[in-house]
Scaffold this motif. Structure first.
Motif, PDB file in Angstrom:
ATOM      1  N   SER A 113      37.751  -8.030  10.535  1.00 61.22           N
ATOM      2  CA  SER A 113      37.560  -8.862  11.728  1.00 61.22           C
ATOM      3  C   SER A 113      36.377  -8.369  12.553  1.00 61.22           C
ATOM      4  O   SER A 113      35.579  -9.164  13.052  1.00 61.22           O
ATOM      5  N   ASN A 134      41.455 -13.030  14.722  1.00 66.26           N
ATOM      6  CA  ASN A 134      42.217 -12.120  13.867  1.00 66.26           C
ATOM      7  C   ASN A 134      42.498 -10.795  14.553  1.00 66.26           C
ATOM      8  O   ASN A 134      43.580 -10.226  14.392  1.00 66.26           O
ATOM      9  N   LEU A 135      41.540 -10.292  15.320  1.00 64.43           N
ATOM     10  CA  LEU A 135      41.773  -9.049  16.070  1.00 64.43           C
ATOM     11  C   LEU A 135      42.897  -9.225  17.081  1.00 64.43           C
ATOM     12  O   LEU A 135      43.808  -8.393  17.175  1.00 64.43           O
ATOM     13  N   ASP A 143      43.070 -21.631   9.421  1.00 61.84           N
ATOM     14  CA  ASP A 143      43.588 -20.393  10.000  1.00 61.84           C
ATOM     15  C   ASP A 143      43.947 -20.581  11.469  1.00 61.84           C
ATOM     16  O   ASP A 143      44.975 -20.090  11.933  1.00 61.84           O
ATOM     17  N   PHE A 178      33.342  -9.484  10.738  1.00 68.51           N
ATOM     18  CA  PHE A 178      33.101 -10.900  11.021  1.00 68.51           C
ATOM     19  C   PHE A 178      32.380 -11.054  12.359  1.00 68.51           C
ATOM     20  O   PHE A 178      31.429 -11.830  12.475  1.00 68.51           O
ATOM     21  N   CYS A 179      32.850 -10.333  13.372  1.00 66.79           N
ATOM     22  CA  CYS A 179      32.228 -10.406  14.698  1.00 66.79           C
ATOM     23  C   CYS A 179      30.771  -9.954  14.636  1.00 66.79           C
ATOM     24  O   CYS A 179      29.885 -10.619  15.184  1.00 66.79           O
ATOM     25  N   GLU A 212      36.404 -16.314  14.754  1.00 67.06           N
ATOM     26  CA  GLU A 212      37.423 -15.998  13.751  1.00 67.06           C
ATOM     27  C   GLU A 212      37.749 -14.502  13.774  1.00 67.06           C
ATOM     28  O   GLU A 212      38.907 -14.109  13.668  1.00 67.06           O
ATOM     29  N   GLY A 213      36.719 -13.676  13.922  1.00 70.94           N
ATOM     30  CA  GLY A 213      36.943 -12.237  14.035  1.00 70.94           C
ATOM     31  C   GLY A 213      37.777 -11.889  15.253  1.00 70.94           C
ATOM     32  O   GLY A 213      38.727 -11.100  15.179  1.00 70.94           O
ATOM     33  N   PHE A 258      38.859  -9.617   2.626  1.00 74.60           N
ATOM     34  CA  PHE A 258      39.839 -10.089   3.602  1.00 74.60           C
ATOM     35  C   PHE A 258      41.027 -10.734   2.892  1.00 74.60           C
ATOM     36  O   PHE A 258      42.173 -10.575   3.295  1.00 74.60           O
ATOM     37  N   TYR A 267      42.589  -5.668   8.352  1.00 74.99           N
ATOM     38  CA  TYR A 267      42.380  -6.788   9.271  1.00 74.99           C
ATOM     39  C   TYR A 267      41.399  -6.411  10.366  1.00 74.99           C
ATOM     40  O   TYR A 267      40.479  -7.162  10.691  1.00 74.99           O
TER      41      TYR A 267
END
Length: 196
Positions: A18, A169-170, A107, A21-22, A165-166, A50, A14
């Motif tokens: 994540s 999730n973080l 999400d 993603f960032c 989104e990153g 993911f 994760y």
């Protein structure tokens, strides 16, 4: 594989995905003319990875059982969307924006519920999950309805969506996932909580 190893694998996955993603989001914001075919391949692979980590997380048992509770279905969805994203060749950017928008919106809605559950559990930073989820959900909606014209704006908005989104999730995995690690106990009920 033990439940502790599953949780550590899921949590590490994760965090890594994540963060990626960032990074990809920042890159798309900074370079909106980024190659769409490369973006499709990278994005598709990241979705598949993911999805795998989400499924692993679902089958693990973290202390609160909050962050991974919806991850079997979401993990399978991400794997399917990742494969389709890699294989789709026509009008890729429009497809990516819709896929990303639907995923981020879904999400974020689930993370709003996780935030409210985290509040009930007494997790002090539940509000960080809530704020991140609302921000990501807004951008997800914009990607789906696309009230704008121009490929560059679409890429920049996709970048913001990936970045949020990153972050979402973080924040979720760092605040709501607690790993219980059992050692050879001196007492039958002795448990060590590892929040790393």
């Amino acid at each position: 594989m033990s439940s502790i190893k599953l949780m550590k694998t899921a949590k590490t996955g994760y965090i890594v995905i994540s963060a990626l993603f960032c990074l990809l989001g920042i890159m798309l914001i900074a370079i909106p003319e980024f190659s769409v075919s490369v973006l499709a391949a990278v994005f598709g692979i990241m979705l598949i990875l993911f999805g795998i980590f989400k499924i692993i997380g679902y089958f693990s048992r973290d202390l609160f059982r909050l962050a991974f509770q919806y991850d079997l279905a979401l993990g399978l969805l991400l794997i399917v969307l990742g494969i389709i994203t890699i294989l789709k060749t026509d009008n890729v950017m429009a497809f990516i924006s819709i896929v990303l928008g639907i995923y981020v919106l879904a999400d974020s809605l689930l993370k709003i519920q996780i935030a409210l559950d985290a509040k009930v559990f007494g997790i002090r930073k539940w509000w960080a999950i809530l704020v991140s989820a609302i921000a990501a959900g807004i951008i997800g909606c914009l990607l789906i309805i696309r009230p704008y014209e121009g490929a560059d704006i679409l890429v920049i908005l996709s970048g913001f969506s990936l970045l949020l989104e990153g972050i979402l999730n973080l924040v979720t995995v760092l605040t709501a996932v607690k790993i219980i690690r059992k050692k050879a106990p001196e007492r039958a009920d002795e448990v060590i909580i590892d929040i790393s």
